[in-house]
Design a protein around this motif. Structure first.
Motif, short mmCIF file in Angstrom:
data_model
loop_
_atom_site.label_atom_id
_atom_site.label_comp_id
_atom_site.label_asym_id
_atom_site.label_seq_id
_atom_site.Cartn_x
_atom_site.Cartn_y
_atom_site.Cartn_z
N GLY A 241 -86.85 -8.75 47.59
CA GLY A 241 -85.53 -8.13 47.50
C GLY A 241 -85.55 -6.91 46.60
N GLY A 242 -84.54 -6.79 45.74
CA GLY A 242 -84.47 -5.63 44.86
C GLY A 242 -85.26 -5.78 43.58
N LYS A 243 -86.00 -6.86 43.43
CA LYS A 243 -86.79 -7.10 42.22
C LYS A 243 -88.26 -6.85 42.50
CE LYS A 243 -83.58 -10.85 41.11
NZ LYS A 243 -83.45 -12.32 40.92
N SER A 248 -89.40 -11.68 40.84
CA SER A 248 -88.87 -12.61 41.82
C SER A 248 -89.64 -13.93 41.80
CB SER A 248 -88.94 -12.00 43.22
OG SER A 248 -88.44 -12.88 44.19
#
Length: 330
Positions: A241-243, A248
């Protein structure tokens, strides 16, 4: 730096900090001393890490500082309250947060068991692949039922508990690789389907479902939870995702460890049911009723306490302030 000489000079300060953290109550002067001593010991730790790193000493001072920090922050929470918070918020919230993963594993597995059982029933010749006619008849007449009563209940409960937790731990520990989880699930599906088809074909469906249902519903659900959590860990680094992948993976790994601790208790319950309820002299409807009651109770636990805690912001991860802590290594 002469580490032994440094330790000899600074040890009284460390021992004083340890004594202050152990006191039930601190006066104002002692509270000020605790903070001042904490800062000095933190400096000592920094010096040791930079000039003469020693794993055991770094570990000791890190632990001492962690306890002192908790004491200085005013945390007086008892161990029982920590346990209560874990089972009342952290564990159910983690189960709720990962629900789509383990519910998917549950549904796919149950559908797979039903489909495979039907296929084996529709192809009776496959039965010979799992044993001779004599072995099959022995399983149907004696072995399946005797399995639950041939050993003392307490030792049987312990054996079941450790075996089931080993499978659950395998899914969680090796979930990061993905495939081991699928392998464990496939083995479980095949084992149940083969046994079910043999018992049903020989007219012993009542014995099979009467013995496996009391403990099996919650037992298999625990396996599906561990499988879903393991797959979630795998997916966390595949699609972070955005990490970053490490962030994550670390987040899901911490949550997975927390869930594993809770599964220890759930699997202990299933072991006790399998050892004391499944082979008991209770009527079949009573034994099955106990299993269904416990199973429904688990879902009620997840979707009430877990949902409330989840909506309140709990995710099953450790506290934000503790996420940057690292363990000393050699």
């Amino acid at each position: 730096m002469d580490l032994d000489a440094y330790v000899s000079v600074k040890r009284p300060t460390w021992e004083r900090l340890d004594a202050l953290t152990r006191r039930r109550r601190l006066s104002g002067a002692e509270a000020d001393e605790l903070i001042d001593t904490y800062q000095r010991v933190a400096t000592h730790l920094s010096v040791i890490r930079s000039t003469a790193p020693d794993a055991s000493l770094v570990g000791y001072l890190s632990s001492l500082l962690a306890k002192a920090r908790t004491r200085a922050a005013g945390t007086t929470e008892s161990r029982w309250s920590i346990v209560g918070r874990y089972f009342g918020r952290t564990f159910p919230a983690a189960l709720y947060a990962t629900r789509w993963w383990w519910l998917s594993a549950l549904i796919v597995s149950f559908v797979g068991m039903a489909a495979m059982t039907w296929w084996f029933l529709d192809h009776p010749s496959t039965e010979t692949a799992f044993g001779s006619p004599a072995d099959i008849q022995k399983l149907v007449d004696n072995d399946f039922a005797n399995y639950y009563s041939e050993n003392a209940a307490t030792s049987f409960a312990l054996r079941v508990w450790t075996n089931n937790f080993w499978l659950a731990a395998t899914c969680i520990a090796f979930g990061v690789f993905g495939f081991p989880v699928i392998w464990v699930l496939w083995g479980n599906i095949t084992n149940v389907a083969v046994t079910a088809s043999i018992m049903i074909r020989h007219g012993r469906a009542d014995v099979f479902f009467g013995l496996i249902t009391p403990h099996g519903l919650l037992e298999m659900t625990c396996l599906f939870v561990s499988a879903g959590v393991g797959l979630r860990v795998f997916w966390s680094w595949v699609v972070p995702g955005g990490k970053s992948r490490m962030q994550s993976l670390a987040e899901q790994g911490r949550t997975a460890i927390g869930i594993a601790l809770g599964l220890v208790v759930l699997l202990l319950i299933t072991g006790l049911i399998e050892a004391f309820v499944t082979p008991s002299g209770l009527p079949t409807f009573a034994r099955v009723g106990i299993g269904v009651f416990v199973w429904v109770g688990f879902f009620g636990y997840v979707f009430t306490l877990g949902r409330w805690a989840y909506n309140d912001g709990e995710r099953g991860d450790v506290a934000t302030d503790d996420r940057d802590f690292v363990a000393p290594t050699a």
